[in-house]
Motif scaffolding. Structure first.
Motif, PDB file in Angstrom:
ATOM      1  N   GLY A  58       0.107  44.857 -26.389  1.00  0.00           N
ATOM      2  CA  GLY A  58       0.748  44.061 -27.431  1.00  0.00           C
ATOM      3  C   GLY A  58       2.199  43.712 -27.182  1.00  0.00           C
ATOM      4  N   LEU A  59       2.762  44.140 -26.061  1.00  0.00           N
ATOM      5  CA  LEU A  59       4.159  43.821 -25.769  1.00  0.00           C
ATOM      6  C   LEU A  59       4.270  42.485 -25.044  1.00  0.00           C
ATOM      7  CD1 LEU A  59       5.534  47.250 -24.489  1.00  0.00           C
ATOM      8  CD2 LEU A  59       5.548  46.339 -26.810  1.00  0.00           C
ATOM      9  N   THR A  60       5.419  41.854 -25.183  1.00  0.00           N
ATOM     10  CA  THR A  60       5.684  40.619 -24.455  1.00  0.00           C
ATOM     11  C   THR A  60       6.028  40.969 -23.009  1.00  0.00           C
ATOM     12  OG1 THR A  60       8.061  40.645 -24.873  1.00  0.00           O
ATOM     13  CG2 THR A  60       6.663  39.572 -26.556  1.00  0.00           C
ATOM     14  N   GLU A  61       6.035  39.977 -22.137  1.00  0.00           N
ATOM     15  CA  GLU A  61       6.397  40.200 -20.735  1.00  0.00           C
ATOM     16  C   GLU A  61       7.814  40.768 -20.621  1.00  0.00           C
ATOM     17  OE1 GLU A  61       4.454  40.102 -17.999  1.00  0.00           O
ATOM     18  OE2 GLU A  61       2.833  39.734 -19.420  1.00  0.00           O
ATOM     19  N   GLU A  62       8.723  40.266 -21.453  1.00  0.00           N
ATOM     20  CA  GLU A  62      10.105  40.769 -21.437  1.00  0.00           C
ATOM     21  C   GLU A  62      10.151  42.246 -21.822  1.00  0.00           C
ATOM     22  OE1 GLU A  62      14.468  39.839 -23.472  1.00  0.00           O
ATOM     23  OE2 GLU A  62      12.660  39.080 -24.445  1.00  0.00           O
ATOM     24  N   GLU A  63       9.398  42.611 -22.850  1.00  0.00           N
ATOM     25  CA  GLU A  63       9.360  44.001 -23.284  1.00  0.00           C
ATOM     26  C   GLU A  63       8.744  44.898 -22.201  1.00  0.00           C
ATOM     27  OE1 GLU A  63       8.913  43.261 -28.103  1.00  0.00           O
ATOM     28  OE2 GLU A  63       7.132  43.264 -26.836  1.00  0.00           O
ATOM     29  N   ILE A  64       7.674  44.420 -21.583  1.00  0.00           N
ATOM     30  CA  ILE A  64       7.021  45.194 -20.520  1.00  0.00           C
ATOM     31  C   ILE A  64       7.978  45.421 -19.357  1.00  0.00           C
ATOM     32  CG2 ILE A  64       5.197  45.125 -18.757  1.00  0.00           C
ATOM     33  CD1 ILE A  64       3.415  43.750 -20.919  1.00  0.00           C
ATOM     34  N   ALA A  65       8.689  44.380 -18.946  1.00  0.00           N
ATOM     35  CA  ALA A  65       9.656  44.509 -17.846  1.00  0.00           C
ATOM     36  C   ALA A  65      10.740  45.518 -18.207  1.00  0.00           C
ATOM     37  CB  ALA A  65      10.266  43.149 -17.514  1.00  0.00           C
ATOM     38  N   PHE A  66      11.225  45.463 -19.438  1.00  0.00           N
ATOM     39  CA  PHE A  66      12.256  46.388 -19.906  1.00  0.00           C
ATOM     40  C   PHE A  66      11.741  47.821 -19.862  1.00  0.00           C
ATOM     41  CE2 PHE A  66      14.429  48.888 -23.104  1.00  0.00           C
ATOM     42  CZ  PHE A  66      15.756  48.528 -22.955  1.00  0.00           C
ATOM     43  N   VAL A  67      10.550  48.024 -20.405  1.00  0.00           N
ATOM     44  CA  VAL A  67       9.971  49.365 -20.455  1.00  0.00           C
ATOM     45  C   VAL A  67       9.779  49.925 -19.047  1.00  0.00           C
ATOM     46  CG1 VAL A  67       7.877  50.649 -21.069  1.00  0.00           C
ATOM     47  CG2 VAL A  67       8.894  49.074 -22.708  1.00  0.00           C
ATOM     48  N   LYS A  68       9.282  49.106 -18.142  1.00  0.00           N
ATOM     49  CA  LYS A  68       9.071  49.565 -16.768  1.00  0.00           C
ATOM     50  C   LYS A  68      10.390  49.916 -16.088  1.00  0.00           C
ATOM     51  CE  LYS A  68       4.702  47.257 -15.791  1.00  0.00           C
ATOM     52  NZ  LYS A  68       4.053  46.210 -14.974  1.00  0.00           N
ATOM     53  N   THR A  69      11.462  49.244 -16.477  1.00  0.00           N
ATOM     54  CA  THR A  69      12.779  49.544 -15.922  1.00  0.00           C
ATOM     55  C   THR A  69      13.273  50.906 -16.383  1.00  0.00           C
ATOM     56  OG1 THR A  69      13.370  47.214 -15.827  1.00  0.00           O
ATOM     57  CG2 THR A  69      15.193  48.778 -15.837  1.00  0.00           C
ATOM     58  N   TYR A  70      13.040  51.234 -17.640  1.00  0.00           N
ATOM     59  CA  TYR A  70      13.593  52.455 -18.219  1.00  0.00           C
ATOM     60  C   TYR A  70      12.636  53.633 -18.263  1.00  0.00           C
ATOM     61  CZ  TYR A  70      17.683  49.782 -19.312  1.00  0.00           C
ATOM     62  OH  TYR A  70      18.811  49.008 -19.201  1.00  0.00           O
ATOM     63  N   ILE A  71      11.357  53.387 -18.083  1.00  0.00           N
ATOM     64  CA  ILE A  71      10.384  54.481 -18.057  1.00  0.00           C
ATOM     65  C   ILE A  71       9.679  54.412 -16.712  1.00  0.00           C
ATOM     66  CG2 ILE A  71       8.465  55.604 -19.243  1.00  0.00           C
ATOM     67  CD1 ILE A  71       9.213  54.083 -21.775  1.00  0.00           C
ATOM     68  N   SER A  72      10.277  55.075 -15.737  1.00  0.00           N
ATOM     69  CA  SER A  72       9.801  54.964 -14.357  1.00  0.00           C
ATOM     70  C   SER A  72       8.351  55.424 -14.184  1.00  0.00           C
ATOM     71  CB  SER A  72      10.716  55.750 -13.415  1.00  0.00           C
ATOM     72  OG  SER A  72      10.753  57.105 -13.791  1.00  0.00           O
ATOM     73  N   SER A  73       7.919  56.397 -14.973  1.00  0.00           N
ATOM     74  CA  SER A  73       6.535  56.864 -14.835  1.00  0.00           C
ATOM     75  C   SER A  73       5.537  55.771 -15.205  1.00  0.00           C
ATOM     76  CB  SER A  73       6.308  58.113 -15.697  1.00  0.00           C
ATOM     77  OG  SER A  73       6.639  57.849 -17.029  1.00  0.00           O
ATOM     78  N   LEU A  74       5.907  54.876 -16.135  1.00  0.00           N
ATOM     79  CA  LEU A  74       5.024  53.766 -16.455  1.00  0.00           C
ATOM     80  C   LEU A  74       4.990  52.752 -15.317  1.00  0.00           C
ATOM     81  CD1 LEU A  74       5.632  52.959 -20.223  1.00  0.00           C
ATOM     82  CD2 LEU A  74       3.679  54.052 -19.173  1.00  0.00           C
ATOM     83  N   ALA A  75       6.143  52.491 -14.729  1.00  0.00           N
ATOM     84  CA  ALA A  75       6.196  51.567 -13.589  1.00  0.00           C
ATOM     85  C   ALA A  75       5.337  52.107 -12.456  1.00  0.00           C
ATOM     86  CB  ALA A  75       7.640  51.370 -13.142  1.00  0.00           C
ATOM     87  N   GLU A  76       5.413  53.412 -12.215  1.00  0.00           N
ATOM     88  CA  GLU A  76       4.601  54.031 -11.160  1.00  0.00           C
ATOM     89  C   GLU A  76       3.125  53.933 -11.472  1.00  0.00           C
ATOM     90  OE1 GLU A  76       6.169  57.980 -10.891  1.00  0.00           O
ATOM     91  OE2 GLU A  76       8.133  57.269 -10.217  1.00  0.00           O
TER      92      GLU A  76
END
Length: 165
Positions: A142-160
């Motif tokens: 349910g997040l926008t692309e901008e929100e997803i990019a932000f979250v991945k930047t600040y929550i490294s375990s999600l990016a991984e």
């Protein structure tokens, strides 16, 4: 039937059950391995979903608009971008342009509501989560692309977990 009539009580009780179900299971299942940021993000996501289902924000008697100084009881709130606790009474204007502002605002309003009631405003106290609650799929839904990019930047375990780590 309008949202908020008979189903509001059941929505609230399901929300209360979900929140109550939130701490000991997480601790028992290795919560130390999960970042506090993920847990806070999950709860913010849950609060915004609840606000939408229940027909809007809780009535508050204090200014919670980040454009103006907050005038309610002070408490610490966790900032995902800062990866730490900040005072509620701080200048919240940077929150306006934050990609997660709608999620964080819902959490902030929930904390103000708890503080005004004389309760502990912690969003994570007594919170019990399962491993499935903290998956990238669940947290990013349910997040926008901008929100997803932000979250991945600040929550490294999600990016991984998404293969972007």
């Amino acid at each position: 039937m309008a949202i908020g009539d008979a189903d509001t009580g059941s929505c609230r009780s399901r929300f209360a059950e979900r929140r109550t179900a939130c701490t000991s299971r997480a601790q028992d299942r290795g919560a130390a391995q999960r970042s506090k940021v993920q847990v806070v993000f999950y709860l913010l996501h849950t609060y915004i979903e609840h606000a939408i289902k229940s027909g809007g924000a809780m009535p508050l008697h204090h200014n919670v608009d980040p454009k103006f100084p907050y005038d309610g009881p002070d408490f610490d709130e966790f900032c995902i971008a800062e990866n730490g606790y900040l005072k509620a009474s701080r200048d919240r204007s940077p929150c306006i342009s934050c990609a997660l502002s709608k999620l964080c605002q819902a959490g902030f309003e929930k904390q103000v509501h708890l503080a005004v009631e004389g309760k502990d405003p912690s969003l994570t106290k007594d919170c019990e989560l399962t491993a499935s609650d903290l998956t990238a799929e669940r947290l990013l839904a349910g997040l926008t692309e901008e929100e997803i990019a932000f979250v991945k930047t600040y929550i490294s375990s999600l990016a991984e977990e998404c293969g972007n780590g």
